[in-house]
Scaffold this motif. Structure first.
Motif: not given
Length: 677
Positions: A167-172, A174-177, A249-252
């Motif tokens: 889930l975390k992988f997918g959230e990151n 999407l947030a980056e996109t 290298g950031d929080k995402l």
């Protein structure tokens, strides 16, 4: 009143989206889990000796409301998410993982299942029942039922962690996109872009109260820019942003997530007695072993690589002659490929797009489904939808009986992940003599209509729509007894056959004439354009094949590794794996694995090769259609009866041979791809 706590009494039993509030999900899912647990307890505590009906069948029909509510929830988390839904997902995933383990690690339940399994030769079971029994038994044995108690606990821990990491992988991603925006204020920087792309970018900027033209990493914005924009520096900026998603290298950042997912999957496989995660997964696939997959991929690589290298050399030469480009970079790929394609075939997407108005393409897919499978699609507005963009249809057969409810969701928005997929809100099954029909959905990211133009698709988007619609037909035409083997619940390397075979109709004159009409004049697509589409179908096929194979090999390198704990750098591992398939120079800022959602968030781990595997099946299957005529009713009926309606009721090769009369021949694929000498 929580609408998710009761069976839905809506028309056609569809999901009551307008009544569902985000805060309904958590209490409903917790309650659904309790109810499902009670159903399992009833099976376990049944005083009668275990039978197929009171154990295997009862198990398959248990947790119906839980399945429905969780499919609604996770479909929304992909197509219409927000921070609250994402938080709930993080909370609910471990609970669902626990519940799933409560079943597979339940000794008393496994004892009953094993008792039926051990006596299967004395039971008079149908093929479908035998498949379900086998699937249920393996569902236990392959997921820890035979483990000692301490190892069972370890397995629970691993599964819980994995559900949250994915889930975390997918959230990151999407947030980056969503985080990236490129605002252009100087019109000269838009040189080369088609008017439609400029208008869409202007409209997007206006919607965010900005002056100028706004570009994002959403495909309908990203692809035209990379394909047509003359400004090489801006293409570079966009390409690096897309390629560095979750690799900053950031929080995402997803590097740790990738390494942890891979390690945990490996640990889980070892715990269950398998050498690697790939060995575990492939035991239940047509390909059977990692060795078979690697040899399949490397065999194709050997055939495709010389063609790819030749194509790349030609492209380099072309870019050098045209713009004096000394070194072709990844951000030049789509741009010069498109220019070369235009030169060779006098064909470009802008020339084709007026003939592919979204509404016409949808109707074309419906017409083709009608000609092949006698399906009728009627748009209805009497059922709830989760977003105003979603279209809803009632699908019936020639007798007027309900076949399926169909949802279609075509445009990008912030709460929707990139790409295209098919999913379902309710499976098909037969219970107490009633054939309960499926609710199927496709989700895409196409260009939205603008003030002056309707949504016009590129040819690639047309094939994408047909691809997802092929999956949808597999779901809609399901006709099996048990929900867990209905529709697309088939071996993962078989699931792409219905979707990929349908793409073939997009290249055929007879099919194109049904829907490819100019959105302003109504003129049918000229035959010279159809010829050019066919001619250009194998353009850069070597490079495309190499690209697909590189993804499949990357997947296998992560999941077939016997010591993933020794992999310290995601980027270094990836570069090493890509060594044999690389054409373009490496981009130091970029990494594919950190945004490779198919294998780290979706269900394609050790399964990405399936796209190529299914291409062999689909090329061979379509050859059969072509021999008889692409709308031949007899062949279509065979495909419907032996493939589409059967779900996972039998071994897929048996189903395929029943349809085709023989095993698939790889030559059909190589011939179609122009890779056969």
């Amino acid at each position: 009143m929580n609408p998710l706590l009761n069976t839905f009494n809506s028309t056609y039993n569809t999901a009551p989206f307008s009544e569902i509030k985000t805060e309904h999900f958590l209490p409903a899912l917790k309650k659904n889990i309790e109810e499902a647990k009670a159903e399992i307890d009833a099976i376990v505590n049944n005083n009668e000796s275990p039978t197929f009906e009171n154990t295997i069948e009862a198990l398959d029909f248990s947790g119906e409301q839980l399945d429905r509510v969780s499919s609604i929830f996770f479909n929304l988390n992909s197509a219409e998410t927000n921070e609250t839904i994402q938080k709930i997902a993080q909370e609910i995933s471990p609970l669902l993982s626990d519940f799933s383990n409560d079943i597979t690690l339940n000794e008393a339940l496994f004892k009953r299942v094993k008792s039926v399994y051990d006596s299967k030769d004395e039971l008079d079971l149908t093929n479908e029942q035998l498949t379900l029994l086998d699937k249920r038994y393996k569902g236990f044995s392959r997921n820890g039922a035979n483990l000692a108690d301490d190892k069972k606990e370890k397995l629970r821990e691993i599964d819980k962690k994995l559900s949250q990491l994915k889930l975390k992988f997918g959230e990151n991603v999407l947030a980056e996109t969503n985080a990236f925006e490129m605002l252009i204020t100087n019109e000269a920087d838009l040189s080369g872009l088609p008017d439609g792309a400029k208008e869409a970018a202007k409209q997007l900027a206006e919607s965010k109260n900005k002056e100028g033209w706004l570009f994002t990493l959403d495909y309908p914005s990203y692809i035209p820019f990379m394909t047509y924009a003359d400004n090489r520096e801006l293409r570079k900026k966009l390409a690096i942003s897309a390629g560095s998603k979750a690799f900053k290298g950031d929080k995402l950042d997803n590097q740790e997530n990738v390494l942890n997912i891979v390690k945990l999957r490996h640990e889980r496989a070892n715990l269950l007695g398998y050498k690697t995660h790939a060995h575990f997964v492939l035991e239940e696939r047509m390909a059977e072993t990692p060795e078979n997959v690697n040899s399949f991929l490397n065999d194709l690589l050997e055939k495709a690589k010389p063609a790819a290298q030749k194509e790349f050399k030609n492209l380099e030469q072309f870019a050098k002659e045209l713009d004096n480009i000394d070194r072709l970079e990844k951000w030049d790929s789509a741009y010069y490929s498109e220019k070369l394609k235009q030169k060779l075939f006098s064909l470009d997407d802008e020339l084709l797009k007026p003939y592919f108005k979204l509404e016409h393409v949808i109707n074309g897919a419906f017409t083709i489904a009608n000609k092949l499978f006698d399906l009728h699609f009627q748009e209805i507005d009497t059922i709830d939808k989760y977003h105003e963009d979603v279209l809803t249809y009632k699908v019936t057969d020639s007798k007027g009986d309900l076949i399926s409810i169909f949802y279609a969701d075509f445009f990008p928005r912030p709460g929707k992940r990139n790409g295209a997929w098919m999913t379902s809100f309710k499976p098909q099954f037969i219970k107490e003599g009633n054939n309960s029909r499926p609710h199927v959905s496709i989700v895409c990211n196409f260009t939205k209509p603008t003030k002056s133009k309707p949504s016009l698709l590129t040819f690639n988007e047309v094939t994408t729509l047909f691809h997802e619609f092929g999956h949808a037909l597999h779901g809609m035409l399901a006709n099996t007894t048990y929900p867990s083997i209905s529709g697309t619940s088939v071996y993962w390397d078989f699931v792409e056959l219905p979707s990929q075979v349908l793409e073939n109709w997009c290249y055929e004159k007879e099919a194109l004439e049904l829907f490819a009409t100019h959105y302003e004049t109504g003129e049918v697509i000229p035959m010279d354009l159809v010829e050019k589409i066919k001619e250009s179908a194998t353009f850069h096929e070597g490079m495309q094949t190499l690209r697909q194979l590189s993804f499949g090999l990357l997947d296998m390198s992560w999941h077939g590794s016997e010591s993933p704990e020794n992999i310290k750098s995601v980027k270094a591992h990836e570069s090493e794996t890509f060594k044999n398939t690389t054409l373009y120079p490496d981009v130091i800022e970029n990494c594919m694995s950190t945004a490779f959602s198919h294998i780290f968030q979706g269900g394609y781990s050790s399964g990405y090769y399936s796209y190529k595997w299914a291409e062999v099946l689909d090329a061979d299957a379509f050859e059969y259609f072509k021999e008889a005529g692409i709308f031949n009713k007899e062949v279509a009926l065979k495909f419907k009866d032996h493939v589409l309606s059967q779900g996972g009721t039998e071994n897929p090769m048996k189903l395929y041979k029943r349809f085709r009369g023989q095993e698939p021949k790889p030559e059909a694929l190589l011939k179609r791809a122009g890779l056969l000498k």
